[in-house]
Write a protein that holds these residues in place. Structure first.
Motif, PDB file in Angstrom:
ATOM      1  N   GLY A  91       0.818  -1.195   0.000  1.00 54.18           N
ATOM      2  CA  GLY A  91       0.000   0.000   0.000  1.00 54.18           C
ATOM      3  C   GLY A  91       0.858   1.254   0.000  1.00 54.18           C
ATOM      4  O   GLY A  91       1.858   1.331   0.731  1.00 54.18           O
ATOM      5  N   LEU A  92       0.490   2.226  -0.814  1.00 58.72           N
ATOM      6  CA  LEU A  92       1.266   3.464  -0.948  1.00 58.72           C
ATOM      7  C   LEU A  92       0.660   4.538  -0.054  1.00 58.72           C
ATOM      8  O   LEU A  92      -0.370   5.132  -0.383  1.00 58.72           O
ATOM      9  N   ALA A  93       1.280   4.761   1.076  1.00 61.43           N
ATOM     10  CA  ALA A  93       0.789   5.765   2.027  1.00 61.43           C
ATOM     11  C   ALA A  93       1.193   7.169   1.593  1.00 61.43           C
ATOM     12  O   ALA A  93       2.237   7.365   0.971  1.00 61.43           O
ATOM     13  N   GLY A  94       0.358   8.149   1.921  1.00 63.00           N
ATOM     14  CA  GLY A  94       0.696   9.548   1.697  1.00 63.00           C
ATOM     15  C   GLY A  94       0.556  10.027   0.267  1.00 63.00           C
ATOM     16  O   GLY A  94       0.986  11.138  -0.056  1.00 63.00           O
ATOM     17  N   ALA A  95      -0.042   9.223  -0.607  1.00 61.45           N
ATOM     18  CA  ALA A  95      -0.256   9.660  -1.984  1.00 61.45           C
ATOM     19  C   ALA A  95      -1.510  10.519  -2.072  1.00 61.45           C
ATOM     20  O   ALA A  95      -2.454  10.341  -1.305  1.00 61.45           O
ATOM     21  N   LEU A  96      -1.508  11.447  -3.002  1.00 58.73           N
ATOM     22  CA  LEU A  96      -2.693  12.275  -3.262  1.00 58.73           C
ATOM     23  C   LEU A  96      -3.522  11.612  -4.345  1.00 58.73           C
ATOM     24  O   LEU A  96      -2.984  11.195  -5.381  1.00 58.73           O
ATOM     25  N   VAL A  97      -4.823  11.508  -4.107  1.00 57.58           N
ATOM     26  CA  VAL A  97      -5.715  10.864  -5.065  1.00 57.58           C
ATOM     27  C   VAL A  97      -6.858  11.815  -5.395  1.00 57.58           C
ATOM     28  O   VAL A  97      -7.640  12.203  -4.522  1.00 57.58           O
ATOM     29  N   ASP A  98      -6.963  12.195  -6.649  1.00 53.02           N
ATOM     30  CA  ASP A  98      -8.071  13.012  -7.138  1.00 53.02           C
ATOM     31  C   ASP A  98      -9.025  12.124  -7.918  1.00 53.02           C
ATOM     32  O   ASP A  98      -8.585  11.276  -8.707  1.00 53.02           O
ATOM     33  N   ILE A  99     -10.342  12.318  -7.711  1.00 56.66           N
ATOM     34  CA  ILE A  99     -11.313  11.665  -8.577  1.00 56.66           C
ATOM     35  C   ILE A  99     -12.324  12.702  -9.049  1.00 56.66           C
ATOM     36  O   ILE A  99     -12.547  13.715  -8.391  1.00 56.66           O
ATOM     37  N   TRP A 100     -12.939  12.425 -10.193  1.00 59.29           N
ATOM     38  CA  TRP A 100     -14.031  13.263 -10.691  1.00 59.29           C
ATOM     39  C   TRP A 100     -14.851  12.436 -11.680  1.00 59.29           C
ATOM     40  O   TRP A 100     -14.351  11.515 -12.324  1.00 59.29           O
ATOM     41  N   HIS A 101     -16.139  12.752 -11.747  1.00 62.90           N
ATOM     42  CA  HIS A 101     -17.012  12.045 -12.682  1.00 62.90           C
ATOM     43  C   HIS A 101     -18.264  12.873 -12.930  1.00 62.90           C
ATOM     44  O   HIS A 101     -18.519  13.878 -12.265  1.00 62.90           O
ATOM     45  N   CYS A 102     -19.056  12.435 -13.897  1.00 62.26           N
ATOM     46  CA  CYS A 102     -20.262  13.179 -14.266  1.00 62.26           C
ATOM     47  C   CYS A 102     -21.406  12.901 -13.296  1.00 62.26           C
ATOM     48  O   CYS A 102     -21.367  11.956 -12.500  1.00 62.26           O
ATOM     49  N   ASP A 103     -22.438  13.722 -13.372  1.00 64.63           N
ATOM     50  CA  ASP A 103     -23.622  13.546 -12.530  1.00 64.63           C
ATOM     51  C   ASP A 103     -24.596  12.560 -13.173  1.00 64.63           C
ATOM     52  O   ASP A 103     -24.274  11.905 -14.177  1.00 64.63           O
ATOM     53  N   ALA A 104     -25.777  12.441 -12.598  1.00 67.36           N
ATOM     54  CA  ALA A 104     -26.751  11.467 -13.083  1.00 67.36           C
ATOM     55  C   ALA A 104     -27.189  11.747 -14.520  1.00 67.36           C
ATOM     56  O   ALA A 104     -27.605  10.837 -15.243  1.00 67.36           O
ATOM     57  N   GLU A 105     -27.083  12.985 -14.948  1.00 71.93           N
ATOM     58  CA  GLU A 105     -27.503  13.363 -16.305  1.00 71.93           C
ATOM     59  C   GLU A 105     -26.348  13.340 -17.297  1.00 71.93           C
ATOM     60  O   GLU A 105     -26.537  13.589 -18.486  1.00 71.93           O
ATOM     61  N   GLY A 106     -25.143  13.071 -16.816  1.00 79.58           N
ATOM     62  CA  GLY A 106     -23.985  13.010 -17.702  1.00 79.58           C
ATOM     63  C   GLY A 106     -23.211  14.302 -17.807  1.00 79.58           C
ATOM     64  O   GLY A 106     -22.360  14.449 -18.686  1.00 79.58           O
ATOM     65  N   ASN A 107     -23.449  15.251 -16.902  1.00 82.16           N
ATOM     66  CA  ASN A 107     -22.770  16.549 -16.946  1.00 82.16           C
ATOM     67  C   ASN A 107     -21.665  16.642 -15.900  1.00 82.16           C
ATOM     68  O   ASN A 107     -21.784  16.096 -14.805  1.00 82.16           O
ATOM     69  N   TYR A 108     -20.630  17.394 -16.230  1.00 84.77           N
ATOM     70  CA  TYR A 108     -19.519  17.656 -15.320  1.00 84.77           C
ATOM     71  C   TYR A 108     -19.618  19.066 -14.744  1.00 84.77           C
ATOM     72  O   TYR A 108     -20.009  20.009 -15.451  1.00 84.77           O
ATOM     73  N   SER A 109     -19.214  19.205 -13.505  1.00 83.12           N
ATOM     74  CA  SER A 109     -19.069  20.542 -12.929  1.00 83.12           C
ATOM     75  C   SER A 109     -17.833  21.218 -13.528  1.00 83.12           C
ATOM     76  O   SER A 109     -16.987  20.577 -14.154  1.00 83.12           O
TER      77      SER A 109
END
Length: 234
Positions: A91-109
């Motif tokens: 396991g890699l401790a201290g790493a930064l993890v970003d996630i992003w995904h679309c909403d229920a309608e398929g749109n991104y902020s």
């Protein structure tokens, strides 16, 4: 290096969206784990994928576990375990993890008002977040089950960095599909799955998802639980 070039011109007639991407049902009972998600346990380095076209503009501003920002949708609890392929996949401790995904309608902020996404969400930041991995290399996000948009299968974007900000990997998480899957249970929310692009036809995932396919269990009533191991060379 990216395996596939994501951005490709698509004509979406039924939704009257003029360019390559459009916005993202019925309830179902409890699911069984998909049998094709074994790749999430692999120590092989996860493939690199495209970051665009809607990456988080200032990811350091969104350090948080709950990334919903009031967005409606079926609950999704996502546990990502980041491992170091250069250290026996510990396991890699201290790493930064970003996630992003679309909403229920398929749109991104953070984007919109263009041919790529007609709905204007440039002033909001839903379904985006950053966390630091714990001693086991894990982060947990509270979100909603992603919708879909034309040309893409259901997916979540991931960018992993060293603690000092050095980029280690940009990749994407794929979802099991077919009978008994969470994708079938969510059924595209109100949009349905008519015109949905499967993993096999997706121009990011079509060369295989063995190392990017999550295990997803749960139901539309209880919420869904996603788990995946992502090995990176650190």
């Amino acid at each position: 290096m990216e395996r596939k070039h994501f951005i490709k011109s698509l004509l979406v007639g039924s939704l009257s969206v003029p360019a390559l991407l459009t916005a993202c049902g019925k309830e179902a009972d409890t699911l069984t784990p998909a049998s094709d998600s074994a790749g999430s346990d692999s120590c092989s380095v996860v493939p690199s994928e495209t970051e665009g076209p809607f990456p988080t503009k200032v990811p350091a501003s969104y350090v948080r576990r709950d990334i919903r920002d009031g967005k409606a949708g079926y609950l999704l609890t996502a546990t990502l375990t980041i491992t170091n392929s250069n250290a026996g996949c510990a396991g890699l401790a201290g790493a930064l993890v970003d996630i992003w995904h679309c909403d229920a309608e398929g749109n991104y902020s953070e984007y919109g008002g263009t041919g790529m996404q007609s709905t204007n969400y440039t002033g909001v930041h839903f379904l985006r977040g950053r966390q630091t991995t714990d001693a086991n290399g894990q982060v947990v996000f509270t979100s909603i089950f992603p919708g879909w948009y034309n040309g893409r299968a259901t997916h979540i974007h991931v960018h992993i960095y060293k603690a000092d900000g050095t980029s280690l990997k940009v990749t994407q998480i794929a979802f099991p599909e077919g009978t008994g899957s969470a994708v079938a249970a969510v059924n595209g929310y109100a949009k349905g799955l008519n015109g949905y692009t499967s993993n096999a036809q997706d121009n990011v995932f079509s060369d295989g998802v063995a190392l990017e396919l999550a295990t997803v269990t749960g139901s539309t009533t209880a919420g869904f639980v996603l788990a995946i191991n992502l090995a990176v060379p650190a």
